[in-house]
Motif scaffolding. Sequence first.
Motif, PDB file in Angstrom:
ATOM      1  N   PHE A 192       5.150   5.648   9.403  1.00  7.70           N
ATOM      2  CA  PHE A 192       6.014   5.567   8.237  1.00  7.70           C
ATOM      3  C   PHE A 192       5.183   5.346   6.968  1.00  7.70           C
ATOM      4  CE2 PHE A 192       8.418   4.088  11.890  1.00  7.70           C
ATOM      5  CZ  PHE A 192       9.600   4.833  11.783  1.00  7.70           C
ATOM      6  N   VAL A 193       5.770   5.710   5.831  1.00  3.17           N
ATOM      7  CA  VAL A 193       5.090   5.566   4.548  1.00  3.17           C
ATOM      8  C   VAL A 193       6.116   5.275   3.464  1.00  3.17           C
ATOM      9  CG1 VAL A 193       5.207   8.068   4.105  1.00  3.17           C
ATOM     10  CG2 VAL A 193       3.496   6.676   2.915  1.00  3.17           C
ATOM     11  N   LEU A 194       5.716   4.524   2.464  1.00  2.00           N
ATOM     12  CA  LEU A 194       6.549   4.291   1.281  1.00  2.00           C
ATOM     13  C   LEU A 194       6.013   5.188   0.176  1.00  2.00           C
ATOM     14  CD1 LEU A 194       8.703   2.543  -0.283  1.00  2.00           C
ATOM     15  CD2 LEU A 194       6.779   1.096  -0.962  1.00  2.00           C
ATOM     16  N   ARG A 195       6.844   6.157  -0.260  1.00  2.00           N
ATOM     17  CA  ARG A 195       6.413   7.056  -1.343  1.00  2.00           C
ATOM     18  C   ARG A 195       7.604   7.768  -1.961  1.00  2.00           C
ATOM     19  NH1 ARG A 195       2.881  11.042   2.442  1.00  2.00           N
ATOM     20  NH2 ARG A 195       4.564  12.089   3.537  1.00  2.00           N
TER      21      ARG A 195
ATOM     22  N   LYS B 135       0.846  -1.203   0.000  1.00  2.00           N
ATOM     23  CA  LYS B 135       0.000   0.000   0.000  1.00  2.00           C
ATOM     24  C   LYS B 135       0.874   1.243   0.000  1.00  2.00           C
ATOM     25  CE  LYS B 135      -3.950  -2.117   2.313  1.00  2.00           C
ATOM     26  NZ  LYS B 135      -4.923  -2.003   3.416  1.00  2.00           N
ATOM     27  N   PRO B 136       1.559   1.502  -1.114  1.00  4.71           N
ATOM     28  CA  PRO B 136       2.394   2.710  -1.178  1.00  4.71           C
ATOM     29  C   PRO B 136       1.537   3.961  -1.008  1.00  4.71           C
ATOM     30  CG  PRO B 136       2.115   1.744  -3.357  1.00  4.71           C
ATOM     31  CD  PRO B 136       1.561   0.753  -2.382  1.00  4.71           C
ATOM     32  N   ASN B 137       2.147   4.979  -0.423  1.00  7.48           N
ATOM     33  CA  ASN B 137       1.507   6.279  -0.154  1.00  7.48           C
ATOM     34  C   ASN B 137       0.519   6.235   1.006  1.00  7.48           C
ATOM     35  OD1 ASN B 137       2.794   7.693  -2.377  1.00  7.48           O
ATOM     36  ND2 ASN B 137       1.449   6.500  -3.717  1.00  7.48           N
ATOM     37  N   ARG B 138       0.336   5.060   1.605  1.00  8.35           N
ATOM     38  CA  ARG B 138      -0.495   4.991   2.807  1.00  8.35           C
ATOM     39  C   ARG B 138       0.409   5.137   4.022  1.00  8.35           C
ATOM     40  NH1 ARG B 138      -3.679  -0.238   5.452  1.00  8.35           N
ATOM     41  NH2 ARG B 138      -3.571   0.549   7.572  1.00  8.35           N
ATOM     42  N   VAL B 139       0.022   6.008   4.933  1.00  7.50           N
ATOM     43  CA  VAL B 139       0.785   6.192   6.167  1.00  7.50           C
ATOM     44  C   VAL B 139       0.375   5.112   7.159  1.00  7.50           C
ATOM     45  CG1 VAL B 139       1.299   7.723   8.091  1.00  7.50           C
ATOM     46  CG2 VAL B 139       0.981   8.673   5.791  1.00  7.50           C
ATOM     47  N   PHE B 140       1.336   4.295   7.568  1.00  9.80           N
ATOM     48  CA  PHE B 140       1.095   3.259   8.576  1.00  9.80           C
ATOM     49  C   PHE B 140       1.449   3.827   9.947  1.00  9.80           C
ATOM     50  CE2 PHE B 140       1.361   0.706   4.806  1.00  9.80           C
ATOM     51  CZ  PHE B 140       0.571  -0.404   5.057  1.00  9.80           C
ATOM     52  N   THR B 141       0.504   3.754  10.867  1.00 10.06           N
ATOM     53  CA  THR B 141       0.788   4.239  12.213  1.00 10.06           C
ATOM     54  C   THR B 141       1.778   3.311  12.897  1.00 10.06           C
ATOM     55  OG1 THR B 141      -0.997   2.985  13.261  1.00 10.06           O
ATOM     56  CG2 THR B 141      -1.546   5.169  12.383  1.00 10.06           C
ATOM     57  N   ARG B 142       2.447   3.849  13.889  1.00 10.08           N
ATOM     58  CA  ARG B 142       3.403   3.036  14.651  1.00 10.08           C
ATOM     59  C   ARG B 142       2.680   1.866  15.311  1.00 10.08           C
ATOM     60  NH1 ARG B 142       8.157   5.615  15.557  1.00 10.08           N
ATOM     61  NH2 ARG B 142       8.551   4.319  17.389  1.00 10.08           N
ATOM     62  N   GLU B 143       1.464   2.131  15.822  1.00 10.99           N
ATOM     63  CA  GLU B 143       0.704   1.083  16.506  1.00 10.99           C
ATOM     64  C   GLU B 143       0.369  -0.052  15.549  1.00 10.99           C
ATOM     65  OE1 GLU B 143       0.027   4.288  16.563  1.00 10.99           O
ATOM     66  OE2 GLU B 143       0.511   4.817  18.636  1.00 10.99           O
TER      67      GLU B 143
ATOM     68  N   GLN C 123       9.752   6.958   4.313  1.00  6.80           N
ATOM     69  CA  GLN C 123       9.730   8.283   4.913  1.00  6.80           C
ATOM     70  C   GLN C 123       9.011   8.258   6.256  1.00  6.80           C
ATOM     71  OE1 GLN C 123       8.340  11.256   2.157  1.00  6.80           O
ATOM     72  NE2 GLN C 123       9.409  10.311   0.434  1.00  6.80           N
ATOM     73  N   THR C 124       9.492   9.065   7.169  1.00  2.00           N
ATOM     74  CA  THR C 124       8.884   9.192   8.488  1.00  2.00           C
ATOM     75  C   THR C 124       7.837  10.296   8.470  1.00  2.00           C
ATOM     76  OG1 THR C 124      10.935   8.491   9.571  1.00  2.00           O
ATOM     77  CG2 THR C 124       9.319   9.648  10.926  1.00  2.00           C
ATOM     78  N   VAL C 125       6.667   9.988   8.972  1.00  2.00           N
ATOM     79  CA  VAL C 125       5.621  10.994   9.141  1.00  2.00           C
ATOM     80  C   VAL C 125       5.589  11.342  10.620  1.00  2.00           C
ATOM     81  CG1 VAL C 125       3.177  11.548   8.828  1.00  2.00           C
ATOM     82  CG2 VAL C 125       4.329  10.022   7.206  1.00  2.00           C
ATOM     83  N   ARG C 126       6.089  12.500  10.946  1.00  2.00           N
ATOM     84  CA  ARG C 126       6.309  12.873  12.347  1.00  2.00           C
ATOM     85  C   ARG C 126       5.045  12.718  13.190  1.00  2.00           C
ATOM     86  NH1 ARG C 126      10.443  15.577  14.448  1.00  2.00           N
ATOM     87  NH2 ARG C 126      11.162  16.223  12.374  1.00  2.00           N
TER      88      ARG C 126
END
Length: 228
Positions: A225-228, A171-179, A218-221
């Motif tokens: 994290f997300v792959l994009r 699922k590229p471009n989807r931000v996965f939460t740390r949880e 990439q890290t989403v502060r």
Amino acid sequence: MSAAAERRDTRILVVDDSPDILSIVQRGLQRRGYEVVACGDGESAMRAFSRDIPDLVVLDLLLPDADGIDLCYQMQELAEVPVIMLTSRDAVSDRVEGLRAGADDYVVKPFAMEELAARIEAVLRRRPATPATITYDDLEVDIEGHRVLRNGELIPLTPKEFTLLELMARKPNRVFTRETLMSLLWPSNEHVDDNLLDAHATNLRQKLEASGGRRLIQTVRGIGFVLR
């Protein structure tokens, strides 16, 4: 591949608080060649789901420790897996609510095993096959071979690094939460330090960028994290 062989490669998670129904469905699906994981409550169902993502879920709407609608939402957050609701609720509003939560079909109790099996087959036929290889940008993730290549160059990864990359590559471009990532990478351990996730993400990022390629992980502060 024959239908029987395809079923042997299909894992179904069945969740119902009735031991009798759970046993009937489990035996009925196993006789038809499916691999079946049976759970009697929401907590064990989410552990089983996170530990090894199934191909389909048969989910009771009323569970002793969870609402089936909420559970369906949680499962869809982790992975887009087809869900068939199995419940005694037959009001139109209940069906609509279940479908909006991500369910693919709705079977009302009491039911015939033949009907449930037919609906499972129909839902599975509608779902696209999982690709053996995922390609994104100059990255190639070979799911079956457990290999990762970037610009044709093999990148050695640890099992956790590979799993982390596979989850995001699906699922590229989807931000996965740390949880979410923690629950998928360490489903049976509630006491893993989340700094371990950072360490795996950092190592994965460094390996992917070792040959000079652009940053993909990439890290989403404050989120994940997300792959994009």
